[in-house]
Every structure is written in C-alpha cells, then in structure tokens.
Design an enzyme around this catalytic site. Structure first.
Site, PDB file in Angstrom:
ATOM      1  N   ILE A  80      52.124  41.011  48.691  1.00 29.99           N
ATOM      2  CA  ILE A  80      50.919  41.778  49.171  1.00 29.99           C
ATOM      3  C   ILE A  80      51.263  43.264  49.372  1.00 29.99           C
ATOM      4  O   ILE A  80      50.323  44.158  49.660  1.00 29.99           O
ATOM      5  CB  ILE A  80      50.419  41.017  50.401  1.00 29.99           C
ATOM      6  CG1 ILE A  80      51.551  41.140  51.481  1.00 29.99           C
ATOM      7  CG2 ILE A  80      49.943  39.680  50.070  1.00 29.99           C
ATOM      8  CD1 ILE A  80      51.174  40.386  52.675  1.00 29.99           C
ATOM      9  N   ALA A  81      52.521  43.720  49.048  1.00 23.18           N
ATOM     10  CA  ALA A  81      52.911  45.073  49.399  1.00 23.18           C
ATOM     11  C   ALA A  81      54.052  45.263  48.693  1.00 23.18           C
ATOM     12  O   ALA A  81      55.110  44.454  49.029  1.00 23.18           O
ATOM     13  CB  ALA A  81      52.894  45.416  50.711  1.00 23.18           C
ATOM     14  N   ARG A  82      54.369  46.398  48.357  1.00 22.43           N
ATOM     15  CA  ARG A  82      55.743  46.801  47.865  1.00 22.43           C
ATOM     16  C   ARG A  82      56.224  48.074  48.215  1.00 22.43           C
ATOM     17  O   ARG A  82      55.640  48.959  48.394  1.00 22.43           O
ATOM     18  CB  ARG A  82      55.606  46.770  46.083  1.00 22.43           C
ATOM     19  CG  ARG A  82      55.326  45.340  45.659  1.00 22.43           C
ATOM     20  CD  ARG A  82      55.331  45.522  44.322  1.00 22.43           C
ATOM     21  NE  ARG A  82      54.793  44.158  43.507  1.00 22.43           N
ATOM     22  CZ  ARG A  82      55.444  43.246  43.393  1.00 22.43           C
ATOM     23  NH1 ARG A  82      56.737  43.319  43.530  1.00 22.43           N
ATOM     24  NH2 ARG A  82      54.753  42.390  42.756  1.00 22.43           N
ATOM     25  N   GLY A  83      57.693  48.127  48.498  1.00 20.19           N
ATOM     26  CA  GLY A  83      58.225  49.473  48.869  1.00 20.19           C
ATOM     27  C   GLY A  83      59.454  49.683  48.165  1.00 20.19           C
ATOM     28  O   GLY A  83      59.532  49.003  47.185  1.00 20.19           O
ATOM     29  N   THR A  84      60.313  50.667  48.564  1.00 19.50           N
ATOM     30  CA  THR A  84      61.371  51.229  47.852  1.00 19.50           C
ATOM     31  C   THR A  84      62.387  50.254  47.632  1.00 19.50           C
ATOM     32  O   THR A  84      63.060  49.975  46.664  1.00 19.50           O
ATOM     33  CB  THR A  84      62.016  52.487  48.346  1.00 19.50           C
ATOM     34  OG1 THR A  84      61.012  53.451  48.597  1.00 19.50           O
ATOM     35  CG2 THR A  84      63.085  52.933  47.565  1.00 19.50           C
ATOM     36  N   GLY A  86      62.202  46.759  48.847  1.00 20.39           N
ATOM     37  CA  GLY A  86      61.842  45.287  48.917  1.00 20.39           C
ATOM     38  C   GLY A  86      60.144  45.365  49.082  1.00 20.39           C
ATOM     39  O   GLY A  86      59.495  46.119  48.728  1.00 20.39           O
ATOM     40  N   LYS A 101      59.055  39.609  54.605  1.00 22.06           N
ATOM     41  CA  LYS A 101      59.515  40.971  54.052  1.00 22.06           C
ATOM     42  C   LYS A 101      60.849  40.624  53.498  1.00 22.06           C
ATOM     43  O   LYS A 101      61.831  40.160  54.263  1.00 22.06           O
ATOM     44  CB  LYS A 101      59.638  41.867  55.378  1.00 22.06           C
ATOM     45  CG  LYS A 101      60.168  43.233  54.963  1.00 22.06           C
ATOM     46  CD  LYS A 101      60.016  44.096  56.110  1.00 22.06           C
ATOM     47  CE  LYS A 101      60.658  45.438  56.082  1.00 22.06           C
ATOM     48  NZ  LYS A 101      60.983  46.326  57.078  1.00 22.06           N
ATOM     49  N   ASP A 219      58.350  55.783  64.537  1.00 20.81           N
ATOM     50  CA  ASP A 219      57.433  56.003  63.154  1.00 20.81           C
ATOM     51  C   ASP A 219      56.051  55.389  63.450  1.00 20.81           C
ATOM     52  O   ASP A 219      55.444  54.443  62.608  1.00 20.81           O
ATOM     53  CB  ASP A 219      57.792  55.160  62.053  1.00 20.81           C
ATOM     54  CG  ASP A 219      57.431  55.567  60.469  1.00 20.81           C
ATOM     55  OD1 ASP A 219      56.721  56.698  60.668  1.00 20.81           O
ATOM     56  OD2 ASP A 219      57.706  54.902  59.578  1.00 20.81           O
TER      57      ASP A 219
END
Length: 377
Positions: A80-84, A86, A101, A219
């Site tokens: 449902i979401a992607r990052g650098t 993972g 995650k 953050d």
C-alpha cells in the site's frame, strides 16, 4: 518509554543508547532460539519417544522477546506504500487487520556493510521506541521479527518467499490513510472548524503522551499521521524517534522533513522536544488550511528564510484568533517560548467551535484572499 539505567535510577540519555549492542543482542537471542527449535525438531524426528525435560514449573523451552511475532500467524498481502528501503503492506496477524512494514537490508553484495548496519540499527531503534507505547493517538505496535525465513507475500498466483534478511514491523491497520492525503482531498472545500480542532487535539494529545514518556519524535508531519475508521489521528513512523537527551547538546543534526523542521534543527544547533512543538504548529496550519506550507519555495529557500527571515506560513484572516495564537506560539523562533504539548492541548480544548470559524473555500465570495504571498507571523 521509560528505560532505566544499569544502576536502576533515572532515564537513559539518547547518546547512551548503544544501537549496535542492542542489535547484536537481538541477533544472538534469535539465533539461539532458532538453533534450539531446530534441535528440537531433529530430536523429535530421530526419536519419537517422549522426552522428559526437568525445566522449572511454568517455563518454556524457547522464550520469545515480548515484541516478537509468530511468523506462522502472519499473512502479508499487497503493498500500500513504498519507500527507499522497504514497503508497507496490508496483512492479517492472528485474525487482525494489520499494516506490515517490510525493511529489506539488501541481497548480499548489493549494499555495503555500513548501509546494512545502518538499516538494522534503525529497525532496532524503531522497535525499541515503539513497542512499549500505549495511547489512543499512537498507532498500536503489534510486534516485529528480524531476519525470519518464514515470511511470505500472498498473491493471486500463490505465495512469494521473502529473503531471510528482511525484517518487518507489524502495527494496527488504519483504513483512513495518511492525514496528509485526507487534507489534500479537502483542499477546495476545507474542513469544518469542529473537525479541525478534533484532528489537532488528537495529534496534540499523542505528542503530549510521547513527551511524557521522554520521547522526541523528530519527524512530526501530516504524512506521518494516520486516520483510523473513526477519523481519529494516530502518530506513526518512529524511525527517527529518540529518547530525549538530558543535555540538549547531545541532540544535534538535521533530522526531520524540510518545511516542518524548527530553526534550531535547520541551523544544526542543540534541540529538545520543543522541535516537535514547532512541527506541530506547522501541522496545525496545514490542518486548518488544507494546504501545503511554502508551495512555491525550494528546499534551500525554505531553510534560509525560516532561519534568517523568520518565515512562517501566512495565517488566513478568517482564522479565529484563538487558533492563530496557538500556531504562533508553537512555531516561535525561540524554543523556550514555545508551549509544552500538554499546554497546547489545554489551549485547543478551550477553543469554542460552536460558532464555526473554519477556513473559507476560495471560491466563496466572502472568502478571505490570504494566499498572495508568504510572510512571517
């Protein structure tokens, strides 16, 4: 999260958290547990006779850490979401809807040892911060696993095995998505004032709780806040959170997201939990306006103007003074003049929402045309 030092008194300073040592301890524990389990299975296969083990009463042969999940109970579904480093997946753990995650430390040879060590340290830090938290405005941590070979992603064509160096964090699933996405959806029509204050209070109470537990999030931004099915805000993503140092000089370095970072953080000066208060002030403006702060400025321009020219998002004229006052106090350039988060909660609770006061949509004739140019407070 209250961590006692070895002598049993006081809180651990941020600079005394040895992430490498913590990581090595976790690895040793997991390796020991897996070895014992393998030996158990081998012995069971070789000899089916009952084995009598003289363990003390009420003890188990293999003990899990309190934050460890049982991989066999976890079903990982689509991303449902992607990052650098993972992805975040939908999932089910022990019958409960969850978000998973996944952090991939990289196939052997594709990342340097330093990069992998950094990722492992970040994972360990996040688990160490998150697993003891318990508050309605903090995403509920369910568990984690590190380096398990039992993880699989369920697809329409079957299951895809995951590399053994992948680790995962399992948390409650928040179907409302990120607060930022919700604000973008309401960019034109804006939010009712009552909803603005409800969202702001949720975030303020969550941050107040973290600060009471000696945790600085570092953050705070609407992208890191999730909404559950009742539109309750829940703080997420503790990847850069830290126990607050007793000496502010022990907390330095640019950590956070430009546009939300306090001047002292941008400047590389020592800081404390008041950096979260500043970021909350920016989020408060964003929740009210359903808009992006500084949309026309580059990162370098924002950094320079916030530090040197006291740049802040322009508060619309239609914004009630009671709310505008909270924003201004929270994003004060002087951290000592910013309120504590529990004081911000009190100020927000005192605001009267019965007579309205929400941001007026731009296409209404009586709208306040405030977004001509960004100025300081």
């Amino acid at each position: 999260m209250k961590e006692k030092n070895e002598s049993g008194g006081g809180y651990v300073r941020a600079d005394q958290i040895d992430l490498k040592s913590l990581d090595e301890q976790l690895q040793r524990h997991l390796s020991k547990a897996w070895t014992m389990e393998k030996n158990k299975n081998r012995n069971d296969n070789e000899d089916h006779r009952p084995i009598i083990i003289n363990n003390p009463p009420n003890t188990r042969r293999v003990t899990r850490q309190e934050w460890e999940i049982d991989p066999s109970k976890l079903i990982i579904k689509g991303a449902i979401a992607r990052g650098t480093f993972g992805t975040v997946h939908r999932g089910i753990y022990d019958g409960q809807d969850v978000a998973v995650k996944l952090l991939d430390w990289g196939e052997e040879g594709h990342r340097s040892d330093a990069e992998i060590a950094s990722l492992r340290a970040a994972f360990t830090q996040e688990v160490a911060v998150w697993h003891k938290l318990d508050h309605p405005n903090v995403t509920k941590f369910i568990g984690a696993t590190m380096g398990s070979s039992e993880l699989h992603i369920q697809t329409e064509n079957g299951q895809i095995g995951m590399p053994s160096n992948v680790c995962c964090v399992v948390v409650e699933y928040c179907p409302g998505g990120a607060l930022k996405s919700y604000l973008i959806k309401n960019r034109r029509r804006k939010l009712a004032f009552k909803v603005v204050i409800q969202l702001a209070l949720d975030l303020a109470r969550g941050l107040s709780y973290l600060h009471s537990e000696k945790i600085v999030h570092r953050d705070v931004k609407t992208e890191n806040m999730l909404l559950d099915k009742t539109r309750t805000v829940k703080i997420a993503d503790f990847g850069v959170a830290r126990l607050e140092a007793s000496n502010p000089h022990d907390m330095t370095g640019e950590t956070g997201t430009l546009g939300y970072m306090a001047p002292e953080v941008l400047n590389g000066n020592p800081y404390n939990r008041k950096c979260d208060v500043y970021s909350f002030g920016i989020c408060l403006w964003e929740i009210y306006c359903c808009d992006m702060p500084y949309p026309d400025l580059s990162f370098s321009e924002v950094t320079s103007a916030v530090v040197r020219q006291n740049l802040r998002p322009e508060i619309p004229r239609c914004c009630p003074s009671s709310l505008a006052n909270v924003m201004k106090r929270c994003w004060d350039a002087n951290p000592d003049r910013r309120p504590e988060m529990d004081e911000a909660v009190t100020m927000l609770e005192a605001i009267d929402t019965s007579k309205g006061g929400g941001m007026l949509p731009i296409d209404q004739p009586q709208s306040c045309l405030c977004f001509r140019r960004h100025r300081g407070p």
